[in-house]
Design a protein around this motif. Structure first.
Motif, PDB file in Angstrom:
ATOM      1  N   ASP A  73       0.827  -1.213   0.000  1.00  0.00           N
ATOM      2  CA  ASP A  73       0.000   0.000   0.000  1.00  0.00           C
ATOM      3  C   ASP A  73       0.858   1.258   0.000  1.00  0.00           C
ATOM      4  OD1 ASP A  73       0.871   0.566   2.557  1.00  0.00           O
ATOM      5  OD2 ASP A  73      -0.986  -0.049   3.560  1.00  0.00           O
ATOM      6  N   GLY A  74       0.199   2.414   0.006  1.00  0.00           N
ATOM      7  CA  GLY A  74       0.892   3.684  -0.115  1.00  0.00           C
ATOM      8  C   GLY A  74       1.939   3.905   0.965  1.00  0.00           C
ATOM      9  N   TRP A  75       1.597   3.559   2.209  1.00  0.00           N
ATOM     10  CA  TRP A  75       2.534   3.789   3.320  1.00  0.00           C
ATOM     11  C   TRP A  75       3.765   2.901   3.160  1.00  0.00           C
ATOM     12  CZ3 TRP A  75       0.652   7.999   4.722  1.00  0.00           C
ATOM     13  CH2 TRP A  75      -0.705   8.191   4.999  1.00  0.00           C
ATOM     14  N   GLU A  76       3.531   1.635   2.780  1.00  0.00           N
ATOM     15  CA  GLU A  76       4.659   0.703   2.603  1.00  0.00           C
ATOM     16  C   GLU A  76       5.542   1.164   1.437  1.00  0.00           C
ATOM     17  OE1 GLU A  76       2.403  -3.358   4.167  1.00  0.00           O
ATOM     18  OE2 GLU A  76       2.199  -2.712   2.089  1.00  0.00           O
ATOM     19  N   PHE A  77       4.895   1.690   0.390  1.00  0.00           N
ATOM     20  CA  PHE A  77       5.661   2.196  -0.746  1.00  0.00           C
ATOM     21  C   PHE A  77       6.589   3.319  -0.286  1.00  0.00           C
ATOM     22  CE2 PHE A  77       6.203   5.438  -4.011  1.00  0.00           C
ATOM     23  CZ  PHE A  77       6.826   4.706  -5.022  1.00  0.00           C
ATOM     24  N   ASP A 130      -5.396   9.529   8.503  1.00  0.00           N
ATOM     25  CA  ASP A 130      -4.712   9.368   7.219  1.00  0.00           C
ATOM     26  C   ASP A 130      -4.109  10.694   6.765  1.00  0.00           C
ATOM     27  OD1 ASP A 130      -5.138   6.702   6.963  1.00  0.00           O
ATOM     28  OD2 ASP A 130      -6.907   6.873   5.661  1.00  0.00           O
ATOM     29  N   ILE A 131      -4.924  11.742   6.883  1.00  0.00           N
ATOM     30  CA  ILE A 131      -4.463  13.049   6.395  1.00  0.00           C
ATOM     31  C   ILE A 131      -3.256  13.532   7.189  1.00  0.00           C
ATOM     32  CG2 ILE A 131      -5.138  15.461   6.091  1.00  0.00           C
ATOM     33  CD1 ILE A 131      -8.033  14.406   5.643  1.00  0.00           C
ATOM     34  N   ARG A 132      -3.343  13.341   8.536  1.00  0.00           N
ATOM     35  CA  ARG A 132      -2.229  13.792   9.366  1.00  0.00           C
ATOM     36  C   ARG A 132      -0.971  12.982   9.074  1.00  0.00           C
ATOM     37  NH1 ARG A 132      -3.897  13.093  14.926  1.00  0.00           N
ATOM     38  NH2 ARG A 132      -5.789  14.076  14.163  1.00  0.00           N
ATOM     39  N   LYS A 133      -1.177  11.676   8.906  1.00  0.00           N
ATOM     40  CA  LYS A 133      -0.057  10.786   8.636  1.00  0.00           C
ATOM     41  C   LYS A 133       0.617  11.189   7.316  1.00  0.00           C
ATOM     42  CE  LYS A 133       0.801   5.795   8.729  1.00  0.00           C
ATOM     43  NZ  LYS A 133       0.128   4.487   8.673  1.00  0.00           N
ATOM     44  N   ALA A 134      -0.199  11.588   6.329  1.00  0.00           N
ATOM     45  CA  ALA A 134       0.339  11.961   5.023  1.00  0.00           C
ATOM     46  C   ALA A 134       1.102  13.266   5.103  1.00  0.00           C
ATOM     47  CB  ALA A 134      -0.791  12.075   4.016  1.00  0.00           C
ATOM     48  N   ASN A 186       4.569  13.154   6.823  1.00  0.00           N
ATOM     49  CA  ASN A 186       5.630  12.346   6.225  1.00  0.00           C
ATOM     50  C   ASN A 186       6.529  13.264   5.392  1.00  0.00           C
ATOM     51  OD1 ASN A 186       7.066  10.640   4.337  1.00  0.00           O
ATOM     52  ND2 ASN A 186       5.726   8.991   5.051  1.00  0.00           N
ATOM     53  N   THR A 187       7.831  13.215   5.653  1.00  0.00           N
ATOM     54  CA  THR A 187       8.748  14.167   5.000  1.00  0.00           C
ATOM     55  C   THR A 187       8.840  13.952   3.488  1.00  0.00           C
ATOM     56  OG1 THR A 187      10.528  12.681   5.632  1.00  0.00           O
ATOM     57  CG2 THR A 187      10.203  14.629   6.998  1.00  0.00           C
ATOM     58  N   LEU A 188       8.518  12.746   3.028  1.00  0.00           N
ATOM     59  CA  LEU A 188       8.594  12.488   1.591  1.00  0.00           C
ATOM     60  C   LEU A 188       7.391  13.033   0.840  1.00  0.00           C
ATOM     61  CD1 LEU A 188       9.792   8.755   1.539  1.00  0.00           C
ATOM     62  CD2 LEU A 188      11.108  10.760   0.863  1.00  0.00           C
ATOM     63  N   VAL A 189       6.318  13.330   1.582  1.00  0.00           N
ATOM     64  CA  VAL A 189       5.059  13.700   0.944  1.00  0.00           C
ATOM     65  C   VAL A 189       4.942  15.218   0.799  1.00  0.00           C
ATOM     66  CG1 VAL A 189       2.555  13.614   1.177  1.00  0.00           C
ATOM     67  CG2 VAL A 189       3.925  11.627   1.788  1.00  0.00           C
ATOM     68  N   ASN A 190       4.631  15.652  -0.400  1.00  0.00           N
ATOM     69  CA  ASN A 190       4.512  17.088  -0.644  1.00  0.00           C
ATOM     70  C   ASN A 190       3.113  17.626  -0.403  1.00  0.00           C
ATOM     71  OD1 ASN A 190       6.998  16.304  -1.917  1.00  0.00           O
ATOM     72  ND2 ASN A 190       7.003  18.342  -2.860  1.00  0.00           N
ATOM     73  N   GLY A 191       2.123  16.731  -0.410  1.00  0.00           N
ATOM     74  CA  GLY A 191       0.768  17.225  -0.181  1.00  0.00           C
ATOM     75  C   GLY A 191      -0.248  16.104  -0.180  1.00  0.00           C
ATOM     76  N   TYR A 192      -1.432  16.440   0.320  1.00  0.00           N
ATOM     77  CA  TYR A 192      -2.529  15.472   0.343  1.00  0.00           C
ATOM     78  C   TYR A 192      -3.621  16.004  -0.582  1.00  0.00           C
ATOM     79  CZ  TYR A 192      -6.005  12.273   2.254  1.00  0.00           C
ATOM     80  OH  TYR A 192      -6.940  11.290   2.398  1.00  0.00           O
ATOM     81  N   ILE A 193      -3.888  15.239  -1.662  1.00  0.00           N
ATOM     82  CA  ILE A 193      -4.894  15.682  -2.626  1.00  0.00           C
ATOM     83  C   ILE A 193      -6.101  14.761  -2.495  1.00  0.00           C
ATOM     84  CG2 ILE A 193      -5.385  16.140  -5.055  1.00  0.00           C
ATOM     85  CD1 ILE A 193      -3.078  17.815  -4.085  1.00  0.00           C
ATOM     86  N   SER A 194      -7.252  15.380  -2.184  1.00  0.00           N
ATOM     87  CA  SER A 194      -8.448  14.604  -1.968  1.00  0.00           C
ATOM     88  C   SER A 194      -9.076  14.211  -3.307  1.00  0.00           C
ATOM     89  CB  SER A 194      -9.416  15.449  -1.143  1.00  0.00           C
ATOM     90  OG  SER A 194     -10.404  14.638  -0.603  1.00  0.00           O
TER      91      SER A 194
END
Lengths: 132, 499
Positions: A71-75, A101-105, A108-116
């Protein structure tokens, strides 16, 4: 970082969604080239193969969270230790409205943003703004 | 003072009257002397004191008997006197007398007949007040009896144990509890009846008790029934010490708590069931919030894209209907989502919030609607009142109730809204009163806060606002009440916990 988003990598197990996103990208003249992977494992293997063949790595990754196999987190965990020679911005794209989920995303330092989901022209503009 | 010259019973050598009376006083003993020949009775001064008569009182032989309490006491002394007079039998017994002042006293009377030429010429004796001692003894006897009946008839198990831990005495309760007879118990050690896993329980306390550092302790332990099953009990053990604090024995009180244990297990089982159900609900919420949204979102995207790519589809009569259906579907999913989220949020994040400040924030958020509807506002809220809430919930509650108050105004009547806050001893009472359509509570009160209940035909009514409001208020530990008259208006009263 490049000045344009030529190659967009979509990692999502929902074929209808990937079809629609590719259409959306094309109609909005956002990008013509997309890489589509059905889950995290397929994407990781594909990206490593590309790097080994010295192919151009994608300019941005749109990553779903809930996927089979990996899944996304494992990736994200695997991506972190894979030493890609390009700094690829990653956006989590999910229909989850779970605050966890949103907070976790977003933390995460690798993540640039959360797009719904569903994505629309506005989401594309946000991705562009954050990448360029 | 007696003037008799005959020898006293104490010793024939002692003739010193002063000395005798000193002895009488210090021993609290009086003497008496009945001269049969002259039929006279003499009492020493202490005997008179016991009878509570004056010092110059002269007892009459025929009257003296009436000091003895009527009934068994008087009968007994009469018989004893007869025996002394007739066959020279001595007596020494205890009686109740009634003194001249009417007080009852326990006395010991000793009588020695004087015998001359086969005729009883007199009786001399001692008279002692034993009231205090007797009452003490009687009290002890009663206490003993009380303890014994408590011990014997108590439904709970009671036992006396030696300092080494052997059963000295067990009651019926213990026999019933563990299935052994009293005989089987006696002189066996309590450890023989203790569950193997609980053998070491209470060891430390036993040592503390024996070394005078502890008097009593309670412990939960398992005993073994004769049939091999284990019995959950609460043991209360008390050490009994003598006046020098030397340990004598233990008193054990043993209560069967198997039933309580069973009840506890039942509750635990129920909790497991309900937490499983809760889990399923959360899963349901997750399916709603994620999976349904994905599918709805896909449909939405596909339709928009198709419309953009093939603008001519709009002319197809099906297309607008499909578009409307998808829009409705997504709205329903959104509503379900709102509900699911409110039910699954962590409630332990309450903070003190100023109710006036939040009221003003809400009013400015919907300022456009307020102006457009020419709302007349009347706010009576103290600026110092704070309540315990979550900011997002409080915003939502106030905005929902205010927009409702405006949305359901009476046609042709300018909305008037009163907002009040009152701090009571236990709560903050917050009310929003309007002069709108009102709700028929007789018909709708049970469904008022339910999901998808719409009471007015209004284009924006989606039947979710009050459902969410109630959920949020309850999540904050508050309650909500409503008063309403059709055609006059509605009042919502919220009881918040205050900080």
């Amino acid at each position: 970082m490049n000045n344009s988003l030529d190659l967009i990598c979509i990692i999502d197990d929902d074929p209808i969604y990937t079809f629609a996103v590719r259409k959306l990208l094309k109609i909005n003249n956002f990008s013509d080239n997309q890489l589509v992977f059905k889950n995290g494992k397929e994407a990781l293997d594909g990206l490593i193969t590309m790097q080994n063949k010295k192919d151009n790595l994608p300019d941005v990754i749109l990553l779903d969270i809930n996927m089979p196999i990996m899944d996304g987190w494992e990736f994200l965990e695997a991506f972190k230790i894979s030493n890609f020679n390009k700094d690829i911005p990653i956006f989590i794209t999910s229909s989850s409205v779970d605050n966890l989920d949103i907070r976790k995303a977003t933390t995460n330092t690798l993540v640039n943003g959360y797009i719904s989901k569903p994505l629309n022209n506005q989401s594309l503009q946000e991705i562009k703004r954050k990448c360029l | 003072m007696s003037t008799d010259t005959s020898p006293t019973i104490l010793s024939d050598e002692i003739h010193d009257k002063d000395f005798l009376s000193t002895i009488e006083d210090s021993l609290a003993i009086g003497s008496w002397d009945l001269d049969v020949t002259s039929n006279t009775l003499k009492w020493s001064s202490f005997t008179k004191k016991i009878h509570e008569v004056a010092a110059d009182y002269t007892p009459e032989v025929s009257q003296a008997i009436f000091f003895y309490k009527e009934g068994s006491h008087r009968e007994k002394i009469t018989l004893l006197f007869q025996a002394a007079l007739e066959i020279g039998q001595q007596f020494d017994d205890e009686f109740i007398i009634v003194t001249a002042k009417g007080n009852e006293k326990w006395v010991r009377a000793i009588g020695h007949p004087k015998w001359e030429n086969n005729i009883c010429t007199g009786i001399r004796g001692i008279f002692q007040d034993i009231t205090e001692k007797t009452l003490e003894t009687k009290k002890t006897v009663i206490k003993e009896k009380q303890f014994r009946s408590l011990f014997d008839y108590s439904l709970t198990g009671m036992a006396l144990l030696s300092l080494e831990g052997h059963w000295l005495k067990v009651n019926h309760g213990i026999c019933k509890l563990l299935g052994y007879s009293e005989q089987e118990f006696l002189n066996t050690h309590f450890k023989e009846h203790t569950h193997l896993d609980d053998q070491k329980k209470g060891q430390k306390e036993l040592k503390l008790m024996l070394s005078d550092q502890l008097d009593n302790y309670q412990i939960e332990k398992r005993y073994l029934h004769k049939n091999g099953s284990s019995v959950h009990c609460i043991l209360s053990l008390t050490i009994v010490r003598d006046s020098d604090r030397k340990p004598k024995h233990f008193i054990a009180n043993i209560n069967d708590i198997s039933e309580i244990k069973k009840g506890k297990n039942k509750i635990t089982d129920l909790l497991t069931v309900s937490s499983k159900q809760n889990e399923r609900l959360l899963n349901f919420a997750h399916i709603v919030s994620h999976n349904l949204r994905s599918h709805g979102g896909n449909l939405d995207m596909l339709l928009k894209l198709k419309k953009e790519e093939y603008p001519e589809v709009i002319t197809n009569e099906y297309f607008p209907l499909i578009e409307q259906a998808v829009e409705n579907l997504n709205e329903t999913i959104q509503n379900l989502n709102d509900v699911a989220i409110y039910n699954s949020l962590d409630n332990n994040k309450l903070e003190p919030l100023n109710i006036l400040q939040y009221t003003n924030n809400a009013l400015s958020t919907i300022n456009g609607v307020i102006i457009a509807n020419q709302v007349d506002l009347d706010i009576t809220v103290d600026k110092n009142i704070t309540i315990k809430a979550i900011p997002a919930y409080l915003d939502s509650i106030i905005i929902n109730l205010l927009t409702n108050a405006i949305k359901y105004k009476r046609p042709g009547v300018n909305p008037k809204i009163e907002i009040e806050a009152l701090q009571t001893e236990s709560h903050v009472m917050y009310s929003i009163t309007d002069n709108g359509l009102g709700i028929d509570l007789e018909k709708h009160s049970t469904k008022l806060f339910g999901m998808y209940n719409v009471f007015h035909k209004h284009k924006e009514a989606r039947g979710l606002g009050l459902f969410i409001v109630k959920n949020q208020i309850e999540a904050l530990g508050g309650t909500v009440e409503v008063e309403s008259t059709v055609g006059e208006g509605t009042k919502f009263i919220i009881y918040f916990n205050y900080e």
